[in-house]
Design an enzyme around this catalytic site. Structure first.
Site, PDB file in Angstrom:
ATOM      1  N   SER A  17      34.354  40.006  39.617  1.00 17.86           N
ATOM      2  CA  SER A  17      34.989  39.578  38.357  1.00 17.86           C
ATOM      3  C   SER A  17      36.399  39.061  38.595  1.00 17.86           C
ATOM      4  O   SER A  17      36.773  37.975  38.122  1.00 17.86           O
ATOM      5  CB  SER A  17      35.026  40.749  37.375  1.00 17.86           C
ATOM      6  OG  SER A  17      33.738  41.228  37.107  1.00 17.86           O
ATOM      7  N   SER A  39      32.434  36.907  51.038  1.00 15.80           N
ATOM      8  CA  SER A  39      31.681  37.986  50.398  1.00 15.80           C
ATOM      9  C   SER A  39      30.317  38.094  51.056  1.00 15.80           C
ATOM     10  O   SER A  39      29.896  37.203  51.792  1.00 15.80           O
ATOM     11  CB  SER A  39      31.537  37.743  48.890  1.00 15.80           C
ATOM     12  OG  SER A  39      30.724  36.608  48.638  1.00 15.80           O
ATOM     13  N   LYS A 130      43.245  54.923  40.223  1.00 11.88           N
ATOM     14  CA  LYS A 130      42.599  56.110  40.786  1.00 11.88           C
ATOM     15  C   LYS A 130      43.132  56.463  42.172  1.00 11.88           C
ATOM     16  O   LYS A 130      42.832  57.539  42.710  1.00 11.88           O
ATOM     17  CB  LYS A 130      41.091  55.916  40.804  1.00 11.88           C
ATOM     18  CG  LYS A 130      40.507  55.836  39.395  1.00 11.88           C
ATOM     19  CD  LYS A 130      39.083  55.361  39.375  1.00 11.88           C
ATOM     20  CE  LYS A 130      38.591  55.262  37.927  1.00 11.88           C
ATOM     21  NZ  LYS A 130      39.340  54.253  37.131  1.00 11.88           N
ATOM     22  N   ASN A 170      42.051  49.914  34.145  1.00 12.95           N
ATOM     23  CA  ASN A 170      40.778  49.320  33.737  1.00 12.95           C
ATOM     24  C   ASN A 170      40.976  47.874  33.281  1.00 12.95           C
ATOM     25  O   ASN A 170      41.925  47.561  32.564  1.00 12.95           O
ATOM     26  CB  ASN A 170      40.147  50.125  32.613  1.00 12.95           C
ATOM     27  CG  ASN A 170      39.726  51.511  33.064  1.00 12.95           C
ATOM     28  OD1 ASN A 170      39.667  51.789  34.259  1.00 12.95           O
ATOM     29  ND2 ASN A 170      39.435  52.381  32.123  1.00 12.95           N
ATOM     30  N   THR A 195      33.038  60.008  27.560  1.00 11.01           N
ATOM     31  CA  THR A 195      33.097  61.050  28.593  1.00 11.01           C
ATOM     32  C   THR A 195      33.906  62.256  28.146  1.00 11.01           C
ATOM     33  O   THR A 195      33.572  63.385  28.477  1.00 11.01           O
ATOM     34  CB  THR A 195      33.686  60.497  29.900  1.00 11.01           C
ATOM     35  OG1 THR A 195      34.934  59.856  29.618  1.00 11.01           O
ATOM     36  CG2 THR A 195      32.751  59.493  30.546  1.00 11.01           C
TER      37      THR A 195
END
Length: 329
Positions: A17, A39, A130, A170, A195
């Site tokens: 993306s 890729s 993260k 995000n 969640t």
């Protein structure tokens, strides 16, 4: 004028993306000599070739970042590299740790070594929120990758190559986003799974992420970790922006998932300054053996600064999120 204008650019993970959004921006605004996609999936490369209409400036390399020799071949004559290739699914990483290490850690080392050997000028690697105080395998591999790129400047000290990292949260519209799933469920009249109803997250659009990478090439000396100053949102507000009035239910945190995300820890905050009129935080390197100079334009953050999604000074409302999603559609 951007440093990238008129240059030869390679994008690892170029069919993801971010990669496709970056390439579209480069072709439209940076007038590159070449843009090389590196890729491993031939179908995604075929689909991307259709997207870019076989633009003559495009080059296509099948290869994995686990293969250093293939990277070295692809980087021949390249000026700048965007390293976007990674394994990213948190729950998948908890069950396949060795595979994540091979791609996210060993692959990052391969990119650093190939870039130095090929004489690449600048490399910007993509990280994630993260990676700050990680509690899952994915975050731990990305923190390790961050260190590899920042400290890669030590290996490149006598060479022209310099490395920097961008870290953000995000991304709206990225592959794997929960948003299409929520929309489909709402259309069927189903309750949306959350969640944890208390969760907060950072939110950035693909165009913002792309511009951040372009800006980082221009502002970097080598060794910086750049973080955007972007709003937080409550996950329940995101759900309501996607499907107004939809029912929601709490399914609990998944393995390795945080209640609130973090982009700069308290310890990292000691090295943080704000630049570009508060648009970005820059974590300056702790070591500077390759000649890094402390930023004269950096505004120090307050003592004990901590950039976490529940402690942010910028917040999106439901209406704000809806406007972002509409503009990003």
């Amino acid at each position: 004028m951007s440093l990238l204008e008129g240059s030869n650019i390679l994008v690892t993970g170029g069919t993801g993306s971010f990669g496709k959004a970056f390439i579209a921006h480069a072709l439209a605004h940076l007038d590159p000599q070449r843009v090389i996609v590196y890729s491993r999936d031939e179908l995604k490369q075929f689909e991307a070739r259709q997207l870019f209409g076989d633009d003559p400036r495009m080059r296509w390399f099948l290869g994995d970042v686990r293969d250093r020799q293939r990277l070295l071949r692809a980087m021949h004559g390249v000026d700048h590299v965007v390293h976007a290739a990674a394994l990213k699914q948190v729950d998948t990483g908890e069950y396949n740790p060795f595979e994540f290490i091979k791609t996210n850690v060993t692959g990052s080392q391969n990119v650093v070594e190939a870039a130095i050997d090929a004489g690449v000028k600048r490399v910007v690697a993509l990280s994630t929120d993260k990676a700050s105080s990680p509690i899952n395998l994915y975050g731990a591999t990305k923190l390790t990758a961050d260190k590899i790129f920042v400290l890669g400047n030590s290996y490149a000290a006598a060479y022209p190559t310099r490395f920097a990292v961008v870290r953000y949260g995000n991304v709206t519209g990225s592959r794997g986003s929960i948003i299409p799933k929520w929309r489909a469920m709402a259309a069927r009249g189903e309750s949306l799974p959350i969640t944890d109803l208390r969760c907060t997250r950072f939110l950035i659009t693909l165009p913002e992420a792309v511009q951040m990478v372009v800006d980082t090439f221009d502002l970097m000396q080598g060794g910086e970790l750049v973080v955007p100053h972007i709003p937080s949102h409550r996950v329940v507000d995101l759900a309501q922006a996607v499907a107004p009035g939809a029912a929601m239910h709490d399914i609990g945190l998944r393995p390795g998932e945080k209640l609130h995300e973090e982009m700069i820890s308290v310890e990292e905050g000691r090295r943080a300054v704000m630049v570009m009129d508060g648009r970005y935080y820059v974590l300056e390197p702790e070591t500077d053996g390759w000649g890094y100079r402390r930023r004269a334009d950096g505004v120090p953050v307050p003592e004990g600064f901590h950039c976490a999604s529940d402690k942010n000074d910028l917040w999106y409302s439901v209406d704000d999120i809806a406007a972002v999603l509409k503009a990003d559609a």
